[in-house]
Design a protein around this motif. Structure first.
Motif, PDB file in Angstrom:
ATOM      1  N   PHE A   1       0.757  -1.147   0.032  1.00 52.02           N
ATOM      2  CA  PHE A   1       0.009   0.155   0.021  1.00 52.02           C
ATOM      3  C   PHE A   1       1.019   1.272  -0.106  1.00 52.02           C
ATOM      4  O   PHE A   1       0.482   2.548   0.267  1.00 52.02           O
ATOM      5  CB  PHE A   1      -0.948   0.007   1.209  1.00 52.02           C
ATOM      6  CG  PHE A   1      -1.763  -1.312   1.365  1.00 52.02           C
ATOM      7  CD1 PHE A   1      -2.903  -1.413   0.590  1.00 52.02           C
ATOM      8  CD2 PHE A   1      -1.585  -2.379   2.199  1.00 52.02           C
ATOM      9  CE1 PHE A   1      -3.624  -2.544   0.433  1.00 52.02           C
ATOM     10  CE2 PHE A   1      -2.208  -3.313   2.295  1.00 52.02           C
ATOM     11  CZ  PHE A   1      -3.360  -3.663   1.574  1.00 52.02           C
TER      12      PHE A   1
ATOM     13  N   TYR B   1      -0.989   4.521  -0.203  1.00 50.99           N
ATOM     14  CA  TYR B   1      -0.907   5.504   1.179  1.00 50.99           C
ATOM     15  C   TYR B   1      -0.792   6.846   0.697  1.00 50.99           C
ATOM     16  O   TYR B   1      -1.455   7.893   1.158  1.00 50.99           O
ATOM     17  CB  TYR B   1      -0.152   4.992   2.060  1.00 50.99           C
ATOM     18  CG  TYR B   1       0.040   5.670   3.098  1.00 50.99           C
ATOM     19  CD1 TYR B   1      -0.580   5.897   4.218  1.00 50.99           C
ATOM     20  CD2 TYR B   1       1.353   6.491   3.496  1.00 50.99           C
ATOM     21  CE1 TYR B   1      -0.590   6.689   5.361  1.00 50.99           C
ATOM     22  CE2 TYR B   1       1.554   7.516   4.507  1.00 50.99           C
ATOM     23  CZ  TYR B   1       0.634   7.421   5.554  1.00 50.99           C
ATOM     24  OH  TYR B   1       0.706   8.307   6.400  1.00 50.99           O
TER      25      TYR B   1
ATOM     26  N   TYR C   1      -5.107   2.955   6.395  1.00 52.27           N
ATOM     27  CA  TYR C   1      -3.837   3.226   6.063  1.00 52.27           C
ATOM     28  C   TYR C   1      -2.999   3.844   7.210  1.00 52.27           C
ATOM     29  O   TYR C   1      -1.896   3.195   7.316  1.00 52.27           O
ATOM     30  CB  TYR C   1      -4.000   4.339   4.840  1.00 52.27           C
ATOM     31  CG  TYR C   1      -4.565   3.862   3.412  1.00 52.27           C
ATOM     32  CD1 TYR C   1      -3.890   2.713   2.871  1.00 52.27           C
ATOM     33  CD2 TYR C   1      -5.607   4.486   2.893  1.00 52.27           C
ATOM     34  CE1 TYR C   1      -4.482   2.173   1.835  1.00 52.27           C
ATOM     35  CE2 TYR C   1      -6.017   4.077   1.736  1.00 52.27           C
ATOM     36  CZ  TYR C   1      -5.618   2.687   0.896  1.00 52.27           C
ATOM     37  OH  TYR C   1      -5.767   2.467  -0.212  1.00 52.27           O
TER      38      TYR C   1
END
Length: 424
Positions: free
Chosen positions: A35, A39, A170
């Protein structure tokens, strides 16, 4: 023969905290790694193109960190450098939460990558220091299997957290990664190595090795390392291996989805296949090959990579089932090459280095990986834009050059460098 020996696992008595630290570190990294781009885009509202430039700039700026780690490892010992690099990443990942200014994030990402570039050679040196004689390749194999296990489990957990919490998810992933680095640092810092002559001291520094006959007096540096002609050949192969390895993460998805027009589920499934094979087979393969000459093992790995690249290149577009069968076969061959290469290459560098300059040798190895990480995205995408099979052809030619270098090394390297021995 014990079950542990059958599985190709090393003797871990007294070193369990190091293993747990490795697993915790990998779990946290697996949480964040899938991610990373998303992010900065979703949670920080930074355009994707800007995120790409940020990450590329940080990778370029962090290149000197690997060579700089070498003298630190040789002077202070690998354990201290491992702990410090983890603490550095605790600070940077904490910093991600509190800023959304691009230039500040570039600084934080650069320092994060510097920490990673210092962690990897320090961790490799620590393994070389604590492993029983004749078991270094097993330790490197187990370390790689643990990291893949942690990456896989962390990726699944991270997906669940992000799916549950959205943008807050996140942030939670970033915080959990910082906690994992702190936990790993605490485990390694609390562990105390046994005082074995010629291996380690209570502070984690290497015990002084006997001076070689005719060795130059005074402080050694990179000039002495670069004067090692055999090691210069090893660095060439490390650069090729790095490009081959990065083809999996940098090239394969774009090739499958964009160049061949195949379904988006296929790359993820191929990555999962690779992870499972590494976790299941890495230590057993290391055990099966530990008595063979390392340059010969690496030659076989390089030839297998060439076969896998050929299989990837001939995959047809528009026939999903047939294409996936070809890609899966290519991935099995690709992973077999990885299983042979990873522990053998690390053990070869460590054996060639000896103890006195081990940090500097591993620092230059890390520099080759860093250069590959900078070059691979631009090179692979440029080649892919000019022909779907072109990246695979170039990689195969690089492998052919590596085979030539390895055959030369096989003739010139001493026997104790080429094979694992009980007194290594």
């Amino acid at each position: 023969m014990t079950v542990i020996d059958t599985l190709g696992l090393p003797n871990t008595r007294g070193r369990v905290p190091l293993i747990v630290a490795q697993l915790v570190d990998a779990l946290g990294t697996g949480l964040f790694l899938p991610f990373a781009v998303v992010y900065f885009h979703a949670a920080k509202a930074i355009p994707l193109a800007t995120v790409g430039l940020m990450l590329s700039a940080a990778a370029l700026l962090s290149l000197p960190a690997g060579p700089l780690a070498g003298p630190l490892i040789d002077r202070f010992g690998p354990r201290r450098v491992v702990v410090t690099s983890n603490l550095v990443r605790v600070l940077t990942f904490t910093g991600y939460v509190f800023t959304d200014v691009p230039w500040q994030l570039v600084v934080l990402v650069t320092v994060t990558l510097c920490g990673e570039s210092q962690f990897r050679p320090a961790a490799a040196a620590l393994v070389a220091q604590v492993a029983d004689g004749g078991q270094r390749a097993r330790w490197y194999a187990m370390e790689r299997a643990l990291r893949n296990t942690g990456f896989g489990a962390g990726g699944l957990l991270g997906s669940a957290v992000v799916g549950w919490g959205g943008n807050s998810g996140y942030t939670a992933v970033v915080v959990l990664n910082a906690v994992s680095f702190l936990t790993a640092a605490a485990l390694v810092a609390a562990w105390r190595p046994a005082a074995v002559p010629g291996r380690s001291l209570p502070g984690g520094a290497a015990a002084p090795a006997p001076a070689a006959a005719g060795a130059a007096p005074g402080r050694a540096g990179y000039r002495e390392v670069l004067a090692d002609r055999a090691f210069r050949g090893v660095l060439v192969t490390v650069g090729v291996f790095a490009l081959c390895d990065l083809a999996l993460t940098v090239l394969l998805s774009a090739y499958v989805i964009e160049a061949r027009g195949l379904p988006a589920w296929q790359p993820g499934t191929l990555f999962a296949l690779n992870t499972v094979l590494v976790v299941v087979g890495q230590t057993a393969v290391a055990r099966a090959t530990e008595r063979h000459r390392r340059p010969r093992v690496l030659q076989v790995a390089t030839l297998l990579w060439m076969v896998s690249f050929g299989l990837f290149a001939v995959v047809p577009g528009g026939h999903s089932a047939v294409a996936f069968a070809g890609l899966a076969l290519g991935m099995v061959v690709f992973t077999a090459a990885e299983l042979l290469q990873a522990p053998a290459s690390s053990a070869l560098t460590v054996a060639l280095a000896g103890e006195r300059l081990r940090g500097r040798y591993l620092g230059l190895e890390e520099l080759m990986w860093g250069l590959a990480r900078v070059v691979a995205p631009a090179l692979f995408t440029w080649l892919l834009a000019r022909g779907a099979g072109l990246p695979w052809l170039v990689l195969a030619l690089c492998c052919l050059a590596a085979v030539v270098v390895l055959r030369t090394l096989e003739r010139v390297l001493p026997a104790h460098v080429q094979r694992e021995t009980a007194d290594a």
